[in-house]
Enzyme design. Structure first.
Site, PDB file in Angstrom:
ATOM      1  N   GLU A   1       0.886  -1.164   0.000  1.00 51.51           N
ATOM      2  CA  GLU A   1       0.000   0.000   0.000  1.00 51.51           C
ATOM      3  C   GLU A   1       0.918   1.206   0.000  1.00 51.51           C
ATOM      4  O   GLU A   1       1.061   1.915   0.985  1.00 51.51           O
ATOM      5  CB  GLU A   1      -0.933  -0.036   1.220  1.00 51.51           C
ATOM      6  CG  GLU A   1      -2.119   0.884   1.070  1.00 51.51           C
ATOM      7  CD  GLU A   1      -1.768   2.298   1.467  1.00 51.51           C
ATOM      8  OE1 GLU A   1      -1.191   3.020   0.611  1.00 51.51           O
ATOM      9  OE2 GLU A   1      -2.046   2.678   2.598  1.00 51.51           O
TER      10      GLU A   1
ATOM     11  N   GLU B   1       4.522   7.635  -4.248  1.00 55.70           N
ATOM     12  CA  GLU B   1       5.359   6.985  -3.248  1.00 55.70           C
ATOM     13  C   GLU B   1       6.293   5.939  -3.856  1.00 55.70           C
ATOM     14  O   GLU B   1       6.826   5.081  -3.145  1.00 55.70           O
ATOM     15  CB  GLU B   1       4.486   6.334  -2.174  1.00 55.70           C
ATOM     16  CG  GLU B   1       3.775   7.333  -1.284  1.00 55.70           C
ATOM     17  CD  GLU B   1       3.004   6.648  -0.165  1.00 55.70           C
ATOM     18  OE1 GLU B   1       3.484   5.625   0.358  1.00 55.70           O
ATOM     19  OE2 GLU B   1       1.920   7.133   0.169  1.00 55.70           O
TER      20      GLU B   1
END
Length: 312
Positions: free
Chosen positions: A133, A142
């Site tokens: 995640e 990210e």
């Protein structure tokens, strides 16, 4: 870590706690505390893990955070779980959480970036399933793309499953009724509009803020097939968005995660949609547009694997 050692040595010292918090929280984004309260997100991940995990499954996770997904994999019956976390303070807290909840025998936290892992030394061999995640509001912020490429190439066995299997960047024409908060005009009799050239090309709108209205159906600007392992080269794309009629002053952008063949998670901004820890991104037009029903606007996007830009 010295900060943690100081806190343990003087747990009741208010000044020490204040100093330690100032050090530790500097590298830990506050979204860690919001995201674990996202019930829809947690349910989507756990349902997919339960379908994918068997008593022989060896699971690998990128980005431990609190350890909640790693523990979900263990609770689903995985043989073993290795989870990596680049931030040493977060990794240490996660180790404590895993032990506190009784999963230390099957969940191992490795305080490294996934790019630095040795599959034999750190994981006892390539994994059967990867869960992660590490998606941002734009999916890619990210480092999800390079991390997935590397993991599939170096850390997973051939044919290993990946959760989520796919990530979509969705866009729609929209109207932000509080756009004035993000731009300058007349203030106390002074024209401050030249300052707008210094404004960000986007802003975030949190769930529950009634300032956003979609002005047409959504379309998918980018589609990242995580299960394929890439490669995910830099790319440019465009979609034609239609209007339901009315004023639009930008493009709303959100994400949809295909966990597996049965489960989706989406931070959909439509009224009545499930809440989400992820914000919707808003990419303003230079000038608002009054659009009749059926009118179309071509919207473009470009990413360099880490940063997404959208314009019309």
């Amino acid at each position: 870590m010295l900060a943690v050692q100081a806190l343990r040595a003087a747990p009741d010292d208010g000044e020490i706690r204040s100093l330690v918090a100032g050090v530790l929280t500097r590298t830990v984004p506050d979204w860690h505390f919001r995201i674990v309260r996202d019930a829809a997100r947690n349910a989507a991940y756990e349902a997919a893990l339960k379908r994918a995990v068997s008593p022989e499954t060896r699971v690998f996770e990128i980005g431990t955070g609190t350890g909640i997904l790693a523990m979900m994999a263990a609770r689903a019956g995985a043989k073993s779980v290795v989870t990596c976390e680049a931030n040493p303070a977060v990794a240490e807290a996660a180790q404590e959480i895993v032990a506190l909840n009784g999963y230390a025998d099957r969940v191992r936290v490795v305080a490294k970036s996934s790019a630095d892992l040795d599959p034999e030394v750190d994981m006892a061999g390539p994994a059967d399933l990867m869960v992660s995640e590490i998606v941002s509001n734009t999916i890619i912020g990210e480092g999800a793309l390079p991390a997935t490429e590397h993991a599939v190439r170096s850390l997973l066995r051939p044919g290993a499953r990946i959760i989520p299997a796919r990530g979509l960047v969705r866009v729609a024409l929209a109207y932000d009724s509080k756009m004035w908060l993000e731009r300058m005009d007349m203030v106390d009799g002074f024209d401050l509009s030249p300052f707008n050239r210094l404004a960000s090309t986007f802003h975030q709108i949190r769930r529950g803020d009634d300032r956003l209205a979609l002005m047409g159906p959504s379309a998918d600007l980018f589609d990242f097939d995580f299960q394929s392992g890439g490669p995910f080269p830099p790319a440019t794309a465009s979609v034609t968005l239609s209007s339901t009629g009315g004023r639009a002053n930008g493009v709303a952008q959100w994400m949809a995660l295909k966990m597996d063949e049965e489960e989706w998670y989406e931070n959909n901004p439509l009224p009545g949609a499930l809440g989400s820890a992820w914000a919707v991104m808003f990419w303003p037009f230079v000038t608002p547009r009054d659009l009749p029903a059926g009118a179309t606007v071509e919207v473009f996007g470009r990413h360099d694997r880490k940063i997404l830009r959208i314009w019309a």
